[in-house]
Write an enzyme that holds these catalytic residues in place. Structure first.
Site, short mmCIF file in Angstrom:
data_model
loop_
_atom_site.label_atom_id
_atom_site.label_comp_id
_atom_site.label_asym_id
_atom_site.label_seq_id
_atom_site.Cartn_x
_atom_site.Cartn_y
_atom_site.Cartn_z
N ASP A 269 0.83 -1.20 0.00
CA ASP A 269 0.00 0.00 0.00
C ASP A 269 0.87 1.26 0.00
O ASP A 269 1.92 1.30 0.64
CB ASP A 269 -0.89 -0.04 1.25
CG ASP A 269 -1.88 1.10 1.30
OD1 ASP A 269 -2.57 1.32 0.30
OD2 ASP A 269 -1.97 1.76 2.35
N GLU A 316 1.44 -0.32 -5.17
CA GLU A 316 0.28 0.57 -5.23
C GLU A 316 0.79 1.98 -5.49
O GLU A 316 1.17 2.70 -4.58
CB GLU A 316 -0.51 0.48 -3.91
CG GLU A 316 -1.87 1.18 -3.96
CD GLU A 316 -1.82 2.62 -3.51
OE1 GLU A 316 -1.70 3.51 -4.39
OE2 GLU A 316 -1.92 2.86 -2.30
N ASP A 368 -11.18 1.38 -1.99
CA ASP A 368 -11.39 2.80 -1.71
C ASP A 368 -12.31 3.48 -2.73
O ASP A 368 -12.70 4.63 -2.54
CB ASP A 368 -10.06 3.55 -1.68
CG ASP A 368 -9.28 3.32 -0.40
OD1 ASP A 368 -9.90 3.00 0.62
OD2 ASP A 368 -8.04 3.48 -0.42
#
Length: 470
Positions: A269, A316, A368
């Site tokens: 992430d 990411e 998200d």
């Protein structure tokens, strides 16, 4: 789809038979991967991205039926854990009851099982630390470690956490083995940062940007972006990268090694923070007041690659992306991410499928984002028509056929791997969205039911996977 979103009878998805049934579903559709979210305990907002340990497992995922069959919980206890609704995670009930129930179960662990549990935990420094941390937290009335008055803890409480972690990891090993037998790889998720109130910081304070009083000098966040006009003030402690380098990034190597024991690959992430990270002074009111600081770059990436071998690492690389970030992702060799929903803000962006390279992972949306149908509903009509034209779909049928047309377009792209949230396979709207970044309440609740999963046309997706060689 996260584990918590699986169906079942006990307020939250778990490592029970439902996980195996979902793997059977994936196999019958011709899919080859299942991507999950972080496995750690959730925070007070139910987010898995801010946990008491980056190494520990979420107690809510422990399968209660398995414990009942082993004689570790009673039928009355099992019945008391049953949910009121199958449609969302019942976090208040879980917070109030689940750890207590598992702690009671731990008291029934006999000598041989107890020895096995202790051997397992003692062999992993980070799990051992985590169990001590949680026992200390209990002793100190669940206060953050900065407010603890006692450094003593109850041995049975600590063993309760040992029991929970042993059951978590042994049950997951069975699920993982089953997935492998069906040709399904599992992709995990590593949050870039850890929680300040965590075993990670408590036991390794020197690895973080803390002052002499162990207060955070700066905290993590991101500047204003598509999701939040004030940016996002995450509040996590930042890494002391100089100290990390001095220790040859051993903490990060251990973190990656554990993750790749659990999964066939991982998404890291907020990968862009390896190039530069957004630092906000501890007393700032919003993330707007932050500044960029150079990250560890290829030094850390090479350390990660040294332990990852040929396993899949997804970078990411979303958000405020600069030329330097693109170059770092390129140099790393890791596949970056492309998100269809980001492709139609205007101009010819990397997120439009005709620009996807083979070394990328393409998503219709992430946890998200809104669901595809929710995204289409909220998109202005002129843009929506352009999307439908792009995907060879009749613009008047965007509501009926739009999701499938988008999925087909992504699957037909050059992207080496394509990932779709389960809600998009179902064509569900924004009421099933998992997370709205920057919003504290109402996130991470979504669960699917078995009858809903059975509505998905498995042959349709199998044909698509075969058509595009996936």
């Amino acid at each position: 789809m996260h584990i918590s979103s699986l169906w079942g009878e006990y307020s939250c998805g778990s490592f029970g038979k439902e996980a195996k049934e979902f793997i059977d579903f994936l196999s019958s559709c011709g899919f080859s991967y299942w991507q999950v979210l972080p496995f750690g305990l959730v925070d007070e907002c139910n987010s898995p991205y801010k946990s008491y340990s980056t190494f520990g497992g979420n107690p809510y995922f422990v399968d209660l039926t398995d414990l009942f069959e082993k004689g570790l919980i009673t039928s009355d206890e099992l019945n008391s854990a049953r949910q009121s609704t199958p449609y969302y995670c019942e976090f208040p009930k879980l917070v109030e009851e689940r750890v207590k129930l598992l702690t009671e179960a731990s008291k029934r662990a006999g000598g041989e099982l107890r020895e096995k549990i202790n051997r397992f935990i003692d062999s992993n420094k980070y799990l051992k630390d985590f169990c001590v941390f949680m026992a200390l937290k209990t002793k100190n009335e669940d206060l953050p470690w900065t407010m603890w008055q006692s450094e003593e803890y109850d041995g049975e409480t600590e063993f309760g956490w040992r029991f929970i972690q042993y059951m978590f990891f042994s049950q997951w090993a069975e699920i993982k083995s089953y997935a492998s037998s069906k040709g399904i790889g599992i992709i995990g998720d590593i949050p870039i940062y850890v929680s300040y109130d965590s075993a990670d910081v408590y036991f390794d304070k020197s690895l973080f940007m803390l002052d002499d009083n162990n207060k955070m000098t700066d905290v993590a966040g991101v500047p204003p972006d598509y999701f939040a006009e004030d940016g996002q003030l995450w509040g996590n402690p930042l890494y002391d990268w100089a100290e990390m380098e001095r220790t040859d990034y051993s903490w990060w190597k251990d973190r990656i090694s554990l993750a790749l024991n659990l999964f066939d690959g991982v998404r890291i992430d907020h990968f862009r923070a390896f190039e530069s990270f957004w630092a906000v002074k501890g007393d700032a009111e919003t993330a707007k007041e932050g500044r960029w600081i150079k990250g560890p770059g290829m030094k850390l990436i090479n350390a990660i690659k040294a332990v990852a071998g040929d396993k899949l690492i997804i970078a990411e690389d979303l958000g405020d992306i600069t030329k330097e970030v693109y170059e770092l992702v390129e140099e790393s060799g890791f596949p970056g991410m492309r998100v269809f929903q980001f492709g139609f803000f205007g101009g010819d962006t990397p997120h439009k499928p005709h620009n996807y390279v083979n070394n990328c992972v393409a998503y219709s949306g992430t946890h998200d984002n809104n669901t595809l149908l929710g995204y289409l509903w909220e998109t202005p009509m002129d843009v929506k028509k352009g999307i439908m034209r792009y995907c060879s779909c009749n613009e008047d049928r965007w509501n009926e056929d739009g999701c499938r047309a988008i999925i087909k377009t992504i699957m037909g792209s050059a992207a080496g791997l394509t990932i779709f949230p389960i809600q998009d396979l179902l064509g569900y709207g924004s009421d099933t969205r998992l997370n709205v970044p920057g919003r504290a309440e109402g996130n991470w609740l979504y669960r699917i039911t078995k009858s809903q999963l059975d509505l998905i046309d498995k042959n349709y997706f199998k044909d698509l996977n075969e058509l595009y060689g996936r």
